[in-house]
Design an enzyme around this catalytic site. Sequence first.
Site, mmCIF file in Angstrom:
data_model
loop_
_atom_site.group_PDB
_atom_site.id
_atom_site.type_symbol
_atom_site.label_atom_id
_atom_site.label_comp_id
_atom_site.label_asym_id
_atom_site.label_seq_id
_atom_site.Cartn_x
_atom_site.Cartn_y
_atom_site.Cartn_z
ATOM 1 N N LYS A 128 -2.832 -1.935 -5.085
ATOM 2 C CA LYS A 128 -3.645 -1.206 -4.109
ATOM 3 C C LYS A 128 -3.809 0.208 -4.633
ATOM 4 C CE LYS A 128 -5.637 -1.995 -0.126
ATOM 5 N NZ LYS A 128 -6.120 -3.289 0.402
ATOM 6 N N ASP A 168 -11.812 -1.335 0.352
ATOM 7 C CA ASP A 168 -10.930 -1.394 1.523
ATOM 8 C C ASP A 168 -11.508 -0.353 2.482
ATOM 9 O OD1 ASP A 168 -8.200 -2.636 2.464
ATOM 10 O OD2 ASP A 168 -7.993 -0.532 2.940
#
Length: 449
Positions: A128, A168
């Site tokens: 991430k 995201d």
Amino acid sequence: MLKSEYLQRVYTQVVTRDPDQREFHQAVLEVLESLDLIVDRHPEYEERGIIESFVEPERMICFRVPWDDDQGRVHVNRGYRIQFNSAIGPYKGGLRFHPTVNLSILKFLGFEQTLKNSLTGLPMGGAKGGSDFDPKGRSDAEVMRFCQSFMTELHRHIGQFVDVPAGDIGVGGREIGYLFGQYSRVRGGHDAGVLTGKGLAFGGSLVRTEATGYGLCYLTEEMLRCMRKESFDGKTVVISGSGNVAIFATEKATQLGGRVVALSDSNGYIHDPKGIDLNVVKDIKLGHRGRIKEYVDRVPGSSYTEGFRGIWNIPCDIALPCATQNEIDGEMARTIVQNGCLAVTEGANMPCLPEAIRVFQEAGLLFAPSKAANAGGVATSGLEMSQNSMRYSWSFEEVDRRLKDIMVNIFHNAYHASEECGVPGDLVVGANIAGFLKVSRGMVAQGLI
Ligand code: NDP
Ligand code: 2IT
């Protein structure tokens, strides 16, 4: 308190090392609680230090991102990429641009992503990244300059066989386009497999935009069918958020016969008892990046209430939290239960606090955790990577069919694992264990511990 002394020791070390990383502790503890049910059967976990390795990212990259605003003022943000685990494939996971981004949040997301990607059945490791940059109120040109500066550093850490970022919160098609353009410029080539969520004109996959929300509903539908002989048909649905995941969850829930009556953003929520008119929402959110309260000016009979959390007071049969982490606490969970809800499925990553999950499970609601329920986004990213490698694109129907198969499989694998652990129907345990077993086998077989 964990039963296993070994797991308790691992958890204490995680907390002692980074005492401020609350979100990361929360994500780790939930997984360790699941592992507590099987750790006795696996003495090699302690002997080989597998869990210690599993909770520590392989690599954490942190960098400076300077950029000029439209007035020529310089701003400096912080960029990150957490390469959490590459045992089963190249690192894979989204980029988040939001002022709240910090190491704790990205480590929790990278940790969850490792298990989620494993559940998809596709060969993808977990990662991430992102920045504390706030795209809200910034012009296209400012966002472009920020993305270019971000990629000027990030490019040296990624690649189709190394690490493949995607979107995201705060990172959608516009941002991926700018990031990809800068990657191509800096590297001198067109390496489509380096990012997913690309535009259809330059290597993107059909269905990737819709995938997380659609996948969430496919998994929910299968869970309702198998565990309650029920479906979306005729059900009242409340969905928090109004971004990518919430919009396409609304679309699919409606197609499956549900009536979505509420959506929100970080300022407040709309309630439309007749059922949300999604064309209006798309026009506001995708058309001009507006606020959800504009809906009430355009749709008679709807109402807007300030404050993001009040949305959970609206009675529903199916609750789909799709905004951000830790939005539902124990008290809100009790309200959701008292209002007669049947199922809660997490579209956002970790939107329910541990106490909320306990409340749902003790009340006998169906509950599907995010790492299983929102895996459709990254699964379709995996399908985008496959198409990029083949230099070919599948039709909408083909990708959608594969997405649906993957979501149905995730439900059954998680359910099966919950049975094996002696807690049938506990999909939190099921998803954690099914996801973990594949990654840990990969780590051991390759000597990565
Ligand atoms: P978007 O940026 O498209 O939308 C985010 C939505 O959540 C907006 O409505 C936003 O409101 C709201 N929101 C964001 N942060 C907060 C906050 N701190 N408090 C209250 N509301 C907030 O993001 P996505 O729809 O892509 O992501 C939503 C969730 O789904 C996240 O948890 C993400 O990690 C997860 N997810 C996303 C996937 C994807 O493919 N995009 C895949 C799997 C999971 P506002 O506009 O007011 O900020
Ligand atoms: O949380 C997630 O799974 C995502 N943001 C999607 C990641 C991806 O690589 O498609």
